[in-house]
Write a protein that holds these residues in place. Structure first.
Motif, short mmCIF file in Angstrom:
data_model
loop_
_atom_site.label_atom_id
_atom_site.label_comp_id
_atom_site.label_asym_id
_atom_site.label_seq_id
_atom_site.Cartn_x
_atom_site.Cartn_y
_atom_site.Cartn_z
N GLU A 119 2.97 -3.03 9.08
CA GLU A 119 3.87 -2.69 7.97
C GLU A 119 4.46 -3.94 7.33
O GLU A 119 4.73 -3.96 6.13
CB GLU A 119 4.98 -1.76 8.46
CG GLU A 119 4.54 -0.38 8.85
CD GLU A 119 3.87 -0.32 10.22
OE1 GLU A 119 3.17 0.66 10.51
OE2 GLU A 119 4.03 -1.29 11.02
N GLN A 120 4.64 -5.00 8.13
CA GLN A 120 5.15 -6.25 7.57
C GLN A 120 4.17 -6.86 6.57
O GLN A 120 4.57 -7.62 5.69
CB GLN A 120 5.45 -7.24 8.70
CG GLN A 120 6.65 -6.86 9.55
CD GLN A 120 6.91 -7.86 10.66
OE1 GLN A 120 6.52 -9.02 10.55
NE2 GLN A 120 7.58 -7.42 11.71
N VAL A 121 2.90 -6.51 6.70
CA VAL A 121 1.89 -6.99 5.76
C VAL A 121 1.78 -6.05 4.56
O VAL A 121 1.71 -6.48 3.40
CB VAL A 121 0.51 -7.10 6.45
CG1 VAL A 121 -0.57 -7.42 5.44
CG2 VAL A 121 0.56 -8.17 7.54
N ALA A 122 1.80 -4.73 4.81
CA ALA A 122 1.49 -3.75 3.77
C ALA A 122 2.66 -3.41 2.85
O ALA A 122 2.45 -3.17 1.65
CB ALA A 122 0.96 -2.47 4.42
N LEU A 123 3.88 -3.38 3.38
CA LEU A 123 4.99 -2.83 2.59
C LEU A 123 5.65 -3.83 1.62
O LEU A 123 6.04 -3.43 0.52
CB LEU A 123 6.04 -2.24 3.53
CG LEU A 123 5.55 -1.12 4.45
CD1 LEU A 123 6.73 -0.52 5.22
CD2 LEU A 123 4.81 -0.04 3.68
N PRO A 124 5.82 -5.11 1.97
CA PRO A 124 6.49 -6.02 1.04
C PRO A 124 5.84 -6.09 -0.34
O PRO A 124 6.57 -6.11 -1.35
CB PRO A 124 6.44 -7.37 1.77
CG PRO A 124 6.47 -7.00 3.22
CD PRO A 124 5.62 -5.77 3.29
N PRO A 125 4.50 -6.13 -0.47
CA PRO A 125 3.93 -6.17 -1.82
C PRO A 125 4.29 -4.95 -2.68
O PRO A 125 4.40 -5.07 -3.90
CB PRO A 125 2.41 -6.23 -1.56
CG PRO A 125 2.29 -6.81 -0.20
CD PRO A 125 3.45 -6.27 0.57
N VAL A 126 4.47 -3.79 -2.04
CA VAL A 126 4.87 -2.60 -2.78
C VAL A 126 6.27 -2.80 -3.36
O VAL A 126 6.53 -2.50 -4.54
CB VAL A 126 4.82 -1.36 -1.87
CG1 VAL A 126 5.27 -0.11 -2.65
CG2 VAL A 126 3.44 -1.16 -1.30
N LEU A 127 7.17 -3.33 -2.57
CA LEU A 127 8.54 -3.56 -3.03
C LEU A 127 8.58 -4.62 -4.12
O LEU A 127 9.22 -4.44 -5.16
CB LEU A 127 9.41 -3.98 -1.84
CG LEU A 127 9.59 -2.93 -0.73
CD1 LEU A 127 10.20 -3.56 0.51
CD2 LEU A 127 10.46 -1.78 -1.22
N ARG A 128 7.87 -5.73 -3.90
CA ARG A 128 7.88 -6.81 -4.89
C ARG A 128 7.14 -6.42 -6.17
O ARG A 128 7.40 -6.98 -7.23
CB ARG A 128 7.29 -8.08 -4.29
CG ARG A 128 8.23 -8.76 -3.29
CD ARG A 128 7.76 -10.18 -2.98
NE ARG A 128 6.51 -10.16 -2.25
CZ ARG A 128 6.41 -10.26 -0.92
NH1 ARG A 128 7.52 -10.39 -0.19
NH2 ARG A 128 5.23 -10.24 -0.33
#
Length: 228
Positions: free
Chosen positions: A13-22
Motif C-alpha cells: 500500500e505504501q507503493v500503490a496509494l501515494p500516487p492516487v493521493l498526489r
C-alpha cells in the motif's frame, strides 16, 4: 496549513496509494510509515500540518499522536460496522453472517469506535473461505479509498460523518483465542465449524485441545483450507 498526509500501511500500500493521493494534489507530501513507532518518531510540527490515513494495519495509534494531527486521522477497516475490532472475517464466517463489508472511520483513542465516514456492504458468497472474504473486503476498501482520495488529499475539512453506529460487540485477540480453545465434550458439528474457520493457523493460533497436560493443535492442510 494542510500539506501532508501520513500513510500508515503495509509495503504494498505504501507503493500503490501515494500516487492516487498526489494525483489529486500534486503539491501534497505523502510520508509512508509501517509501524506506530515510526509514526511516533515524526516531529510535532509535521504532525500539525498533517492528516493520517491508516489502511488495513494492526498498528494502534496513541491518543497523544491523534491529538497532534491537526487535520484528522482516518482508518480503513476491513470489515463492516457490525464487526469492529480484530479478525472480522473470521468471526463473521464463524457466526454465519450473511453480509460483510468495509468501513472508513475517524480514528479516536478506542479502536474502531470513531464516527463512520464511509461504508461498503456486500452479501457473503456461499462456502467462501476466510482468505476469500478478506480479499473481497480489501477490494471494497480499495474502492472506498479511490472514491474518497480526492477529498482526503485536497480538503482540509474532515469528510462528513454517516448516521451509522458500530456494533456493540468488539472482537479481540482474546475472543479469537477463546474460540480456538476446544473443550473435550465439544459436539462434532461445532468442532467442524471451528476447524473450518480457525484451522488455518492464522496469527499463529489454531484450534487446540489440552488432554492430560498435552496440547494437540489442529491445523488444516492448505487444500482443505481453500475449499472452506
Amino acid at each position: 496549513m494542510f500539506d501532508t498526509i501520513i500513510l500508515l500501511a503495509g509495503e504494498a500500500e505504501q507503493v500503490a496509494l501515494p500516487p492516487v493521493l498526489r494525483g489529486h494534489n500534486p503539491l501534497l507530501t505523502v510520508i509512508s510509515v509501517g509501524t506506530s513507532a515510526e509514526l511516533a518518531a515524526l516531529n510535532a510540527d509535521l504532525l500539525g500540518r498533517a492528516r493520517l490515513i491508516s489502511f488495513v494495519t494492526p498498528e494502534i495509534v496513541s491518543q497523544s499522536i491523534l491529538a497532534r494531527l491537526s487535520y484528522g486521522a482516518f482508518n480503513f477497516h476491513p470489515g463492516p460496522p457490525s464487526y469492529p475490532g480484530w479478525a472480522p472475517s473470521h468471526f463473521a464466517l464463524y457466526e454465519r453472517a450473511t453480509e460483510f463489508g468495509a468501513t472508513v472511520h475517524v480514528m479516536v483513542e478506542q479502536v474502531d469506535a470513531g464516527p463512520i465516514i464511509g461504508v461498503a456492504l456486500f452479501p457473503i458468497p456461499a462456502d467462501i473461505s476466510v482468505l476469500g472474504l478478506e480479499g473481497l473486503a480489501y477490494a471494497h476498501l480499495a474502492q472506498l479509498f479511490w472514491r474518497m482520495a480526492k477529498a482526503l488529499a485536497t480538503d482540509p475539512e474532515p469528510p462528513p460523518t454517516l448516521p451509522i453506529k458500530w456494533g456493540s460487540r468488539k472482537y479481540s485477540r482474546r475472543a479469537y483465542r477463546a474460540v480456538c480453545d476446544i473443550p473435550l465434550d465439544i459436539p462434532k458439528d461445532e468442532l467442524d465449524r471451528r476447524l473450518k474457520v480457525f484451522g488455518g493457523n492464522h496469527f499463529g493460533m489454531c484450534p487446540t485441545i489440552n488432554l492430560h497436560g498435552i496440547e494437540f493443535r489442529a491445523v488444516l492442510p492448505p487444500t482443505r483450507q481453500s475449499a472452506t
